[in-house]
Design an enzyme around this catalytic site. Structure first.
Site, short mmCIF file in Angstrom:
data_model
loop_
_atom_site.label_atom_id
_atom_site.label_comp_id
_atom_site.label_asym_id
_atom_site.label_seq_id
_atom_site.Cartn_x
_atom_site.Cartn_y
_atom_site.Cartn_z
N ARG A 133 38.37 39.63 11.59
CA ARG A 133 38.54 38.18 11.69
C ARG A 133 38.50 37.82 13.17
O ARG A 133 38.90 38.61 14.04
CB ARG A 133 39.91 37.76 11.14
CG ARG A 133 40.03 37.81 9.64
CD ARG A 133 39.31 36.64 8.95
NE ARG A 133 39.45 36.71 7.51
CZ ARG A 133 38.56 37.26 6.66
NH1 ARG A 133 37.46 37.80 7.13
NH2 ARG A 133 38.77 37.25 5.37
N GLU A 154 35.49 29.34 14.10
CA GLU A 154 34.19 29.21 13.40
C GLU A 154 33.98 27.80 12.88
O GLU A 154 34.94 27.19 12.41
CB GLU A 154 34.16 30.21 12.22
CG GLU A 154 34.21 31.64 12.68
CD GLU A 154 34.33 32.65 11.55
OE1 GLU A 154 34.25 32.26 10.38
OE2 GLU A 154 34.53 33.85 11.86
N HIS A 211 29.34 35.07 10.44
CA HIS A 211 30.29 35.51 9.40
C HIS A 211 29.57 35.78 8.07
O HIS A 211 29.82 35.12 7.06
CB HIS A 211 31.40 34.46 9.20
CG HIS A 211 32.62 35.03 8.53
ND1 HIS A 211 33.88 34.54 8.72
CD2 HIS A 211 32.76 36.06 7.65
CE1 HIS A 211 34.75 35.24 7.99
NE2 HIS A 211 34.08 36.16 7.32
P1 NAP Z 1 42.42 47.02 3.49
O1 NAP Z 1 41.86 48.11 2.63
O2 NAP Z 1 43.68 46.37 3.08
O3 NAP Z 1 42.57 47.61 4.97
C1 NAP Z 1 43.28 46.95 5.96
C2 NAP Z 1 43.58 47.88 7.09
O4 NAP Z 1 44.24 47.13 8.12
C3 NAP Z 1 44.50 49.05 6.73
O5 NAP Z 1 43.96 50.22 7.26
C4 NAP Z 1 45.80 48.70 7.45
O6 NAP Z 1 46.53 49.84 7.90
C5 NAP Z 1 45.27 47.97 8.67
N1 NAP Z 1 46.33 47.20 9.28
C6 NAP Z 1 47.12 46.26 8.75
N2 NAP Z 1 48.04 45.85 9.63
C7 NAP Z 1 47.84 46.58 10.76
C8 NAP Z 1 48.47 46.64 12.02
N3 NAP Z 1 49.54 45.86 12.30
N4 NAP Z 1 47.99 47.50 12.94
C9 NAP Z 1 46.94 48.28 12.66
N5 NAP Z 1 46.28 48.29 11.48
C10 NAP Z 1 46.73 47.44 10.53
O7 NAP Z 1 41.37 45.84 3.64
P2 NAP Z 1 39.77 45.91 3.61
O8 NAP Z 1 39.28 45.64 2.24
O9 NAP Z 1 39.32 47.15 4.32
O10 NAP Z 1 39.42 44.61 4.50
C11 NAP Z 1 39.83 44.57 5.86
C12 NAP Z 1 39.58 43.21 6.47
O11 NAP Z 1 38.19 43.01 6.69
C13 NAP Z 1 39.98 42.01 5.61
O12 NAP Z 1 41.37 41.74 5.68
C14 NAP Z 1 39.15 40.90 6.22
O13 NAP Z 1 39.88 40.25 7.25
C15 NAP Z 1 37.96 41.63 6.83
N6 NAP Z 1 36.70 41.27 6.11
C16 NAP Z 1 35.71 40.68 6.80
C17 NAP Z 1 34.53 40.33 6.15
C18 NAP Z 1 33.39 39.68 6.87
O14 NAP Z 1 32.59 38.99 6.24
N7 NAP Z 1 33.24 39.88 8.16
C19 NAP Z 1 34.39 40.58 4.79
C20 NAP Z 1 35.43 41.20 4.11
C21 NAP Z 1 36.59 41.55 4.79
P3 NAP Z 1 47.57 50.60 6.96
O15 NAP Z 1 46.73 51.28 5.90
O16 NAP Z 1 48.22 51.58 7.84
O17 NAP Z 1 48.46 49.57 6.37
#
Ligand code: NAP
Length: 314
Positions: free
Chosen positions: A233, A262, A280
């Site tokens: 993000r 954005e 995005h």
């Molecule tokens: P996810 O499986 O929930 O993974 C989130 C990761 O963030 C986990 O590894 C978590 O670590 C880590 N995290 C959370 N809080 C943290 C902190 N304080 N310090 C360090 N790491 C932290 O989610 P996902 O499905 O991979 O998606 C991740 C993100 O990608 C979404 O939340 C979204 O913002 C972004 N995204 C972007 C797009 C785009 O179009 N660009 C599309 C989809 C998603 P732990 O495992 O240790 O809790």
């Protein structure tokens, strides 16, 4: 379910809109002829579900204006545009769209890294401008074999790591908890991760703790040869610090799919050839947007048929 009022907060996928329209009484907030407040006031007693996305989710104000709201089904995996605490307090269920978009976002992360290091967009501009007739394009930097630091080894972070491994890259990561089942190197400190990475990829969720997780210290640890990729993000990165580092030559390059404000993009970035900018589009393939829409609908249908949710968050 035809009488159930479902509020869509902004335009997202036309497929999603059509399919919701077939099943529910769909209300489009952006088409309100009156003001948003008046529209919500007129319809508040019939709206039982909200479908939001990464542009407009369900903030405290929207939730407060809907006394009969029962479920928020977001067309995104990220939950940063939803007041989760308020939903919990009011007993409002929340669902998102995990997994179905993981491959696409990981593909875009690798694409951004390749495009930034190998200057693919810049070389395309070079050909189109006719400059090739006068000289060869500059040498670029290799992606294969680089050391990659991943911030957030969740679903998307892991998918990025797998792809980068196939390019012969070494992988380290930072997250809240170590993942002993992965063979990647864990860094409990993000500065150490950045200092030892040639490419730093942000893939964590946006929370209060990860807001500006990429600050001046992290950028300086990555250094003048380092490349930053952000598919998480916009608010993960302190944008003014990023711009300053690029202008002062303290950072090698950057590939961004997301921005703090954005669709606004800092003007200075538009002039730089070591910068790649995407609007995005991480999950925006035809296939994935349909899978996301189907998941939003399946969650709503299940909820209103009193069946378990497919991807519950709250
Ligand atoms: P996810 O499986 O929930 O993974 C989130 C990761 O963030 C986990 O590894 C978590 O670590 C880590 N995290 C959370 N809080 C943290 C902190 N304080 N310090 C360090 N790491 C932290 O989610 P996902 O499905 O991979 O998606 C991740 C993100 O990608 C979404 O939340 C979204 O913002 C972004 N995204 C972007 C797009 C785009 O179009 N660009 C599309 C989809 C998603 P732990 O495992 O240790 O809790």
């Amino acid at each position: 379910m035809e009488g159930v009022g479902v509020l869509m907060t902004c335009p997202m996928s036309s497929y999603l809109e059509t399919e919701l329209d077939k099943r529910f009484r769909l209300l489009r907030l952006w088409e309100a002829s009156s003001s948003k407040e008046q529209f919500l006031g007129e319809n508040s007693n019939s709206i039982r579900a909200v479908v939001g996305n990464t542009t407009i989710g369900a903030d405290s104000e929207l939730i407060d204006s809907l006394p009969r709201l029962e479920i928020v089904s977001t067309y995104s995996v990220g939950l940063d545009k939803i007041d989760l605490a308020k939903c919990q307090e009011r007993g409002i269920r929340v669902t998102n769209t995990p997994d179905v978009l993981t491959d696409d976002v990981a593909d875009v992360a690798i694409g951004l890294a390749l495009t930034t290091l190998r200057k693919i967009s810049a070389s395309d501009r070079f050909v189109r401008s006719g400059s090739w007739k006068n000289r060869d394009f500059q040498l670029t930097s290799k992606f294969s074999g680089k050391s990659i630091g991943i911030v957030g080894l969740g679903r998307i972070g892991t998918a990025i790591a797998k792809r980068a491994e196939a390019f012969g890259c070494s992988i380290s990561y930072h997250s809240r908890t170590e993942k002993p089942q992965s063979n990647y190197r864990y860094c409990s400190n993000i500065i150490d991760l950045a200092a030892n990475a040639q490419v730093l990829i942000v893939a964590c969720s946006l929370t209060e703790e990860t807001h500006h997780i990429i600050n001046r210290q992290v950028i300086d640890a990555l250094g003048p040869e380092g490349v930053l990729i952000n598919i998480g993000r916009g608010h993960h990165v302190d944008e003014p610090e990023l711009v300053a580092a690029l202008l002062e030559g303290r950072l090698g390059g950057v590939g961004l799919d997301v921005f703090e404000n954005e669709p606004e993009v800092p003007g200075q970035l538009l002039e730089l050839d070591n910068v790649v900018l995407l609007p995005h589009v991480g999950s925006d393939s035809v296939e994935t947007s349909q899978a996301m829409a189907d998941l939003v609908i399946r969650n709503l249908e299940s909820y209103f048929c009193n069946n378990p949710l497919f991807t519950p968050v709250v």
